[in-house]
Scaffold this motif. Structure first.
Motif, PDB file in Angstrom:
ATOM      1  N   ARG A  56       1.022  -1.117   0.305  1.00 49.77           N
ATOM      2  CA  ARG A  56      -0.046   0.278  -0.291  1.00 49.77           C
ATOM      3  C   ARG A  56       0.882   1.306  -0.973  1.00 49.77           C
ATOM      4  O   ARG A  56       0.410   2.385  -0.999  1.00 49.77           O
ATOM      5  CB  ARG A  56      -0.791   0.262   1.347  1.00 49.77           C
ATOM      6  CG  ARG A  56      -2.831  -0.671   1.521  1.00 49.77           C
ATOM      7  CD  ARG A  56      -2.857  -0.629   1.592  1.00 49.77           C
ATOM      8  NE  ARG A  56      -2.668  -0.325   3.422  1.00 49.77           N
ATOM      9  CZ  ARG A  56      -2.939  -1.471   4.366  1.00 49.77           C
ATOM     10  NH1 ARG A  56      -2.987  -2.003   3.712  1.00 49.77           N
ATOM     11  NH2 ARG A  56      -2.277  -1.484   5.386  1.00 49.77           N
ATOM     12  N   GLU A  57       2.051   0.928   0.956  1.00 51.32           N
ATOM     13  CA  GLU A  57       3.185   2.129   1.561  1.00 51.32           C
ATOM     14  C   GLU A  57       3.722   2.618  -0.343  1.00 51.32           C
ATOM     15  O   GLU A  57       3.478   3.667  -0.892  1.00 51.32           O
ATOM     16  CB  GLU A  57       3.355   2.743   2.622  1.00 51.32           C
ATOM     17  CG  GLU A  57       2.746   2.070   3.337  1.00 51.32           C
ATOM     18  CD  GLU A  57       3.235   2.563   4.726  1.00 51.32           C
ATOM     19  OE1 GLU A  57       4.627   1.878   4.931  1.00 51.32           O
ATOM     20  OE2 GLU A  57       3.031   2.063   6.317  1.00 51.32           O
ATOM     21  N   LYS A  58       4.355   1.444  -0.940  1.00 52.41           N
ATOM     22  CA  LYS A  58       5.147   2.088  -1.660  1.00 52.41           C
ATOM     23  C   LYS A  58       4.763   1.519  -3.458  1.00 52.41           C
ATOM     24  O   LYS A  58       5.337   1.632  -3.704  1.00 52.41           O
ATOM     25  CB  LYS A  58       6.557   0.830  -1.596  1.00 52.41           C
ATOM     26  CG  LYS A  58       7.471   1.480  -0.070  1.00 52.41           C
ATOM     27  CD  LYS A  58       7.865   0.331   0.429  1.00 52.41           C
ATOM     28  CE  LYS A  58       8.561   1.122   1.687  1.00 52.41           C
ATOM     29  NZ  LYS A  58       9.262   2.409   1.733  1.00 52.41           N
ATOM     30  N   GLY A  59       3.416   1.207  -3.250  1.00 52.74           N
ATOM     31  CA  GLY A  59       3.026   0.979  -4.648  1.00 52.74           C
ATOM     32  C   GLY A  59       4.038  -0.249  -5.237  1.00 52.74           C
ATOM     33  O   GLY A  59       4.003  -0.302  -6.650  1.00 52.74           O
ATOM     34  N   LEU A  60       4.163  -0.964  -3.984  1.00 54.45           N
ATOM     35  CA  LEU A  60       4.970  -2.595  -4.837  1.00 54.45           C
ATOM     36  C   LEU A  60       3.880  -3.219  -5.402  1.00 54.45           C
ATOM     37  O   LEU A  60       2.728  -4.225  -5.361  1.00 54.45           O
ATOM     38  CB  LEU A  60       5.829  -3.091  -3.596  1.00 54.45           C
ATOM     39  CG  LEU A  60       6.919  -2.352  -2.692  1.00 54.45           C
ATOM     40  CD1 LEU A  60       6.884  -3.289  -1.372  1.00 54.45           C
ATOM     41  CD2 LEU A  60       7.928  -2.613  -3.638  1.00 54.45           C
ATOM     42  N   THR A  61       4.752  -4.523  -6.316  1.00 55.01           N
ATOM     43  CA  THR A  61       3.875  -5.684  -7.028  1.00 55.01           C
ATOM     44  C   THR A  61       4.534  -6.777  -6.148  1.00 55.01           C
ATOM     45  O   THR A  61       5.261  -7.114  -7.045  1.00 55.01           O
ATOM     46  CB  THR A  61       4.373  -5.022  -8.440  1.00 55.01           C
ATOM     47  OG1 THR A  61       4.016  -3.573  -8.989  1.00 55.01           O
ATOM     48  CG2 THR A  61       3.459  -6.348  -9.783  1.00 55.01           C
ATOM     49  N   TYR A  62       3.459  -7.412  -6.388  1.00 53.61           N
ATOM     50  CA  TYR A  62       4.191  -8.904  -5.800  1.00 53.61           C
ATOM     51  C   TYR A  62       4.453 -10.001  -6.895  1.00 53.61           C
ATOM     52  O   TYR A  62       2.474 -10.312  -7.324  1.00 53.61           O
ATOM     53  CB  TYR A  62       3.357  -9.239  -4.432  1.00 53.61           C
ATOM     54  CG  TYR A  62       3.975  -8.778  -3.367  1.00 53.61           C
ATOM     55  CD1 TYR A  62       5.333  -8.031  -3.163  1.00 53.61           C
ATOM     56  CD2 TYR A  62       2.997  -7.715  -2.364  1.00 53.61           C
ATOM     57  CE1 TYR A  62       6.147  -7.393  -1.888  1.00 53.61           C
ATOM     58  CE2 TYR A  62       3.765  -7.070  -1.508  1.00 53.61           C
ATOM     59  CZ  TYR A  62       4.730  -6.410  -0.909  1.00 53.61           C
ATOM     60  OH  TYR A  62       5.049  -5.936   0.188  1.00 53.61           O
ATOM     61  N   LEU A  63       5.550 -10.724  -6.828  1.00 57.50           N
ATOM     62  CA  LEU A  63       4.879 -12.493  -6.987  1.00 57.50           C
ATOM     63  C   LEU A  63       5.336 -13.507  -6.078  1.00 57.50           C
ATOM     64  O   LEU A  63       5.918 -13.056  -5.264  1.00 57.50           O
ATOM     65  CB  LEU A  63       5.479 -13.033  -8.248  1.00 57.50           C
ATOM     66  CG  LEU A  63       6.239 -14.248  -8.942  1.00 57.50           C
ATOM     67  CD1 LEU A  63       4.159 -14.289  -9.090  1.00 57.50           C
ATOM     68  CD2 LEU A  63       7.022 -14.550  -9.449  1.00 57.50           C
ATOM     69  N   PHE A  64       4.343 -13.244  -5.285  1.00 53.66           N
ATOM     70  CA  PHE A  64       3.887 -14.034  -3.796  1.00 53.66           C
ATOM     71  C   PHE A  64       3.426 -15.866  -4.607  1.00 53.66           C
ATOM     72  O   PHE A  64       2.685 -16.266  -4.614  1.00 53.66           O
ATOM     73  CB  PHE A  64       2.699 -14.334  -3.385  1.00 53.66           C
ATOM     74  CG  PHE A  64       2.499 -14.241  -1.700  1.00 53.66           C
ATOM     75  CD1 PHE A  64       3.890 -13.204  -0.830  1.00 53.66           C
ATOM     76  CD2 PHE A  64       1.872 -15.527  -1.542  1.00 53.66           C
ATOM     77  CE1 PHE A  64       3.573 -13.961   0.302  1.00 53.66           C
ATOM     78  CE2 PHE A  64       2.482 -15.768  -0.219  1.00 53.66           C
ATOM     79  CZ  PHE A  64       2.653 -15.271   0.962  1.00 53.66           C
ATOM     80  N   ILE A  65       4.970 -16.266  -4.338  1.00 50.44           N
ATOM     81  CA  ILE A  65       4.891 -17.837  -4.004  1.00 50.44           C
ATOM     82  C   ILE A  65       4.003 -18.996  -2.860  1.00 50.44           C
ATOM     83  O   ILE A  65       5.589 -18.462  -1.991  1.00 50.44           O
ATOM     84  CB  ILE A  65       6.770 -18.189  -5.091  1.00 50.44           C
ATOM     85  CG1 ILE A  65       6.932 -17.682  -5.919  1.00 50.44           C
ATOM     86  CG2 ILE A  65       6.525 -19.775  -5.040  1.00 50.44           C
ATOM     87  CD1 ILE A  65       7.956 -17.942  -6.585  1.00 50.44           C
ATOM     88  N   ALA A  66       3.395 -19.595  -3.420  1.00 50.15           N
ATOM     89  CA  ALA A  66       3.639 -20.580  -2.078  1.00 50.15           C
ATOM     90  C   ALA A  66       2.775 -21.666  -2.854  1.00 50.15           C
ATOM     91  O   ALA A  66       2.607 -21.990  -3.948  1.00 50.15           O
ATOM     92  CB  ALA A  66       2.689 -20.217  -1.280  1.00 50.15           C
ATOM     93  N   HIS A  67       2.804 -22.676  -1.503  1.00 45.36           N
ATOM     94  CA  HIS A  67       2.752 -24.539  -2.247  1.00 45.36           C
ATOM     95  C   HIS A  67       0.909 -24.709  -2.029  1.00 45.36           C
ATOM     96  O   HIS A  67       0.512 -25.767  -1.697  1.00 45.36           O
ATOM     97  CB  HIS A  67       3.396 -25.274  -1.492  1.00 45.36           C
ATOM     98  CG  HIS A  67       3.863 -25.863  -0.449  1.00 45.36           C
ATOM     99  ND1 HIS A  67       4.688 -25.024   0.146  1.00 45.36           N
ATOM    100  CD2 HIS A  67       2.956 -25.629   1.332  1.00 45.36           C
ATOM    101  CE1 HIS A  67       4.527 -25.208   1.580  1.00 45.36           C
ATOM    102  NE2 HIS A  67       3.439 -25.100   2.255  1.00 45.36           N
ATOM    103  N   ASP A  68       0.078 -24.029  -0.828  1.00 39.59           N
ATOM    104  CA  ASP A  68      -1.141 -24.290  -0.710  1.00 39.59           C
ATOM    105  C   ASP A  68      -2.083 -23.306  -1.257  1.00 39.59           C
ATOM    106  O   ASP A  68      -1.325 -21.843  -0.502  1.00 39.59           O
ATOM    107  CB  ASP A  68      -1.221 -24.291   0.676  1.00 39.59           C
ATOM    108  CG  ASP A  68      -0.996 -23.607   2.280  1.00 39.59           C
ATOM    109  OD1 ASP A  68      -1.472 -23.494   3.000  1.00 39.59           O
ATOM    110  OD2 ASP A  68       0.537 -23.042   2.161  1.00 39.59           O
TER     111      ASP A  68
END
Ligand SMILES: Nc1ncnc2c1ncn2[C@@H]1O[C@H](COP(=O)(O)OP(=O)(O)OP(=O)(O)O)[C@@H](O)[C@H]1O
Ligand SMILES: [Mg+2]
Lengths: 313, 341
Positions: A203-215
């Motif tokens: 929210r604060e820095k306007g980041l974009t994420y690729l969020f990897i998870a296994h479930d």
């Protein structure tokens, strides 16, 4: 969750392949991925262990050279030939948070030196005082305090270490962060803390994420869109609400059926669906390709299955 | 349980006071911050064996440096009139059981028999050379060879293993095949070759040690670097744009250094022993130069009659080997407490 479909693309991944030679055989860790990530969104990538999620993340950030395919970041091909200066510019834009909080911090360096590594490499501080001030500021950003700067990683808990790793990534002001299972090594009580920190930073820095998870359970909470990966390929991709409401691929259904809910009524009737790729293989030998069955909802299917999906929708 | 409860006085609410929760204190860590080296030093200090080892090494090194200067005899000064004298030390000569009174094993006071007034602290050899001077002269050479071997080990082994692992792939493959060839060459053949080319002596021994001695170190460093270079903290450094030099200097070397030091500490006694062995079988240091091995070799033939010729150099070499091993063990425990059984 905000819909970011209309936003501009930050990252385009086109037919990305990463094959490892192991002895005489070849491991196709990533085999033809195509997807886009929009500015400001969180793209969740899920799949079972060994399906190639980490490899995807590491190839995108150039830790591995791609066997084939393109990664286009902000209109520029990341994997094209680059000189040292362009590379450094790219290194500042894209950062990574790692899976294992115990292996991702150098045990011989103080927290200040770990966090300041990016500052040192890119010469972001004019002098020692400025460098330290920046480190203190970053420590505060991730909810740690100044006194921690001169300590060593082994003095911290898993959750604290993960936050140090986040501070290290933030030090170079990146636009895009690949988070490779940042919470799966943490205690459940700490997981939410780290996820909330990541959301706050977004929210604060306007980041974009690729969020990897296994479930899928935590991913739903943080992601705008989710790609489901199986054996190096994406089998389904949709908005996260849509994916939960209407999973079309049997592998996605099996992942969803594995999530327990704190609802006794639901739990009584919940049955675990199992997925067997051999059984599901198309009889005709036709290869399944990713097709859009609803707006923004893509499923790997054969021509015939596509007709069926379109008929039911 | 119920017994306990009866003994408690009545507890009322006003006896309690809510504790302040200061959320900023949540993340506080008490206690002094300890880095790796500080921590290792603390553990090493507590290790009695290692401390004894360090003391022995320091004392023997000082004796090796200053021992030969402590009396007026030189290591090659011969005088057959005073040959094969047993040890005699002023002050200690009256303490009977020490055997430092110049009396040989047959009960004859050789100093009186030969009319010698001087004192030879470790006795003399068959040419009348002072054993004390020769033993410390020999220790000097043994230590010099050991340090040279350790240095070569360090330089070649670390560089070779490091390059092999860091660049990996083809480079690694070729370098490892070379090692396999080198391992196949017996050390004795090498030393004989070097003796044919150069003079027998320090140079030949050091060269023979240099050809194959570093292989153990190279393998250890390679293994460590292979393990480390794919660790996530190295990857993190790479994604930040770190150069190879930075990755090596800041991340790899500091993490391998402990292992390197330990390996070096074990190289030293091995080199000492190798030199002693070569000199003992006659391939090493040539007289009048002395090394511990050659002194033992000289005295060995008359062991039953003149045991003092073998006794003192043997004690020194044993002490050296034990001390370096003790320190090596201590360092291993200090650097990696998990290894201790
Ligand atoms: N450097 C490598 N060399 C050879 N094979 C590799 C390499 N890295 C990964 N693989 C293989 O590629 C496949 C995918 O690995 P990857 O680490 O991407 O899985 P993952 O989805 O991240 O799993 P996890 O959830 O356990 O982290 C695995 O079969 C793995 O054995
Ligand atoms: Mg992984």
């Amino acid at each position: 969750m905000v819909s970011v479909m209309a936003n501009e693309k930050l990252l385009e991944i086109k037919n990305l392949k990463q094959h490892f030679k192991v002895g005489k055989s070849v491991v196709k860790a990533v085999d033809g991925l195509t997807f886009d990530i929009y500015k400001g969104e969180t793209f969740g990538l899920v799949g079972e262990s060994g399906c190639g999620k980490s490899t995807t993340g590491r190839t995108i950030i150039r830790l591995y050279d791609a066997t084939d395919g393109e990664v286009i970041f902000d209109g520029e091909n990341v994997h094209g030939k680059k000189n040292a200066k362009e590379l450094k510019k790219f290194n500042r834009k894209m950062q990574m948070i790692f899976q294992d909080p115990y292996a991702s911090l150098n045990p011989r360096m103080t927290v200040a030196d770990i966090i300041a590594e990016g500052i040192d490499i890119h010469g972001l501080a004019k002098n020692k005082e400025e460098r330290m001030a920046r480190v203190h500021e970053l420590l505060e950003t991730v909810g740690l305090n100044k006194e921690h700067a001169n300590r060593y990683p082994h003095e911290f808990s898993g959750g604290q270490r993960q936050r140090i790793g986040i501070a290290r990534a933030l030090a170079v002001d990146p636009e895009f962060i690949i988070a490779d299972e940042p919470i799966s090594a943490l205690d459940v009580s700490i997981q939410a803390q780290v996820v909330n920190l990541m959301k706050k930073l977004q929210r604060e820095k306007g980041l974009t994420y690729l969020f990897i998870a296994h479930d899928l359970s935590m991913v739903k909470y943080i992601s705008d869109r989710i790609g489901v990966m199986y054996q190096g390929e994406i089998v389904e991709l949709a908005d996260s609400d849509e994916l939960y409401a209407d999973p079309l691929h049997p592998y996605t259904q099996s992942l969803l059926s594995a999530i327990p809910l704190p609802d006794p009524e639901y739990e009584r009737s919940r049955t675990r669906k199992l997925y067997d790729s051999e059984d599901y293989a198309p009889k005709s030998g036709e290869k399944r390709v990713l097709r859009e069955v609803k707006k923004g909802h893509w499923v790997a299917c054969t021509e015939e299955e596509y007709e069926q999906f379109m008929a039911t929708v | 349980m119920s017994m306990r409860q009866e003994q408690l006085p009545d507890l009322t609410d006003d006896m309690f006071q809510p504790a302040d929760i200061d959320s900023s204190k949540n993340e506080e860590i008490a206690g002094e911050s300890t880095g790796f080296w500080k921590d290792a030093w603390r553990r090493l200090r507590k290790n009695l064996g290692a401390i004894i080892g360090i003391v022995i090494i320091v004392v023997l090194s000082l004796l090796a440096i200053f021992g030969p200067m402590m009396n007026e005899y030189s290591y090659h000064e011969q005088d057959l009139m005073r040959a094969k004298l047993p040890a005699k030390v002023p002050g200690l000569e009256n303490v009977g059981f020490l055997g430092l009174n110049g009396v040989d094993i047959r009960g004859v006071d050789q100093y009186e028999a030969k009319g010698v007034d001087e004192y030879f602290w470790f006795g003399t050899d068959e040419f009348g050379r002072d054993q004390w001077t020769r033993v410390w002269q020999g220790t000097r050479i043994s230590l010099f060879i050991a340090l040279a071997a350790a240095f070569i080990d360090f330089v070649i082994g670390v560089a070779y293993g490091g390059i092999s692992a860091f660049y990996g792939g083809r480079v690694d493959n070729i370098l490892q095949r070379i090692i396999e060839v080198l391992v196949g060459i017996p050390n004795l053949i090498l030393i004989i070759l070097f003796i044919l080319i150069f003079e027998p002596g320090i140079l030949s021994i050091i060269l023979a040690l240099a050809v194959t001695g570093w292989i153990g170190m190279a393998r250890i460093v390679r293994g460590q670097v292979l393990k480390l270079k794919n660790q996530e903290f190295v990857l993190a450094s790479r994604t930040l744009g770190a150069s190879d030099g930075r990755v090596i200097g800041r991340h790899l070397i500091p993490n391998v250094l402990g292992q390197i030091i330990i390996t070096t500490m074990f190289t030293i006694p091995n080199a000492i022993f190798f030199e002693a062995f070569l000199s003992f079988i006659g391939l090493g240091i040539r007289p009048p130069e002395a090394s511990l091995g050659s002194i033992i070799n000289n005295g060995f033939s008359s062991l039953q009659i003149y045991p003092h010729l073998v006794l003192y150099p043997s004690i020194v070499i044993s002490l050296l080997m034990i001390a370096f091993n003790l320190v090596g063990d201590g360092l291993r425990d200090a650097f990696d407490p998990k290894l201790r059984k």
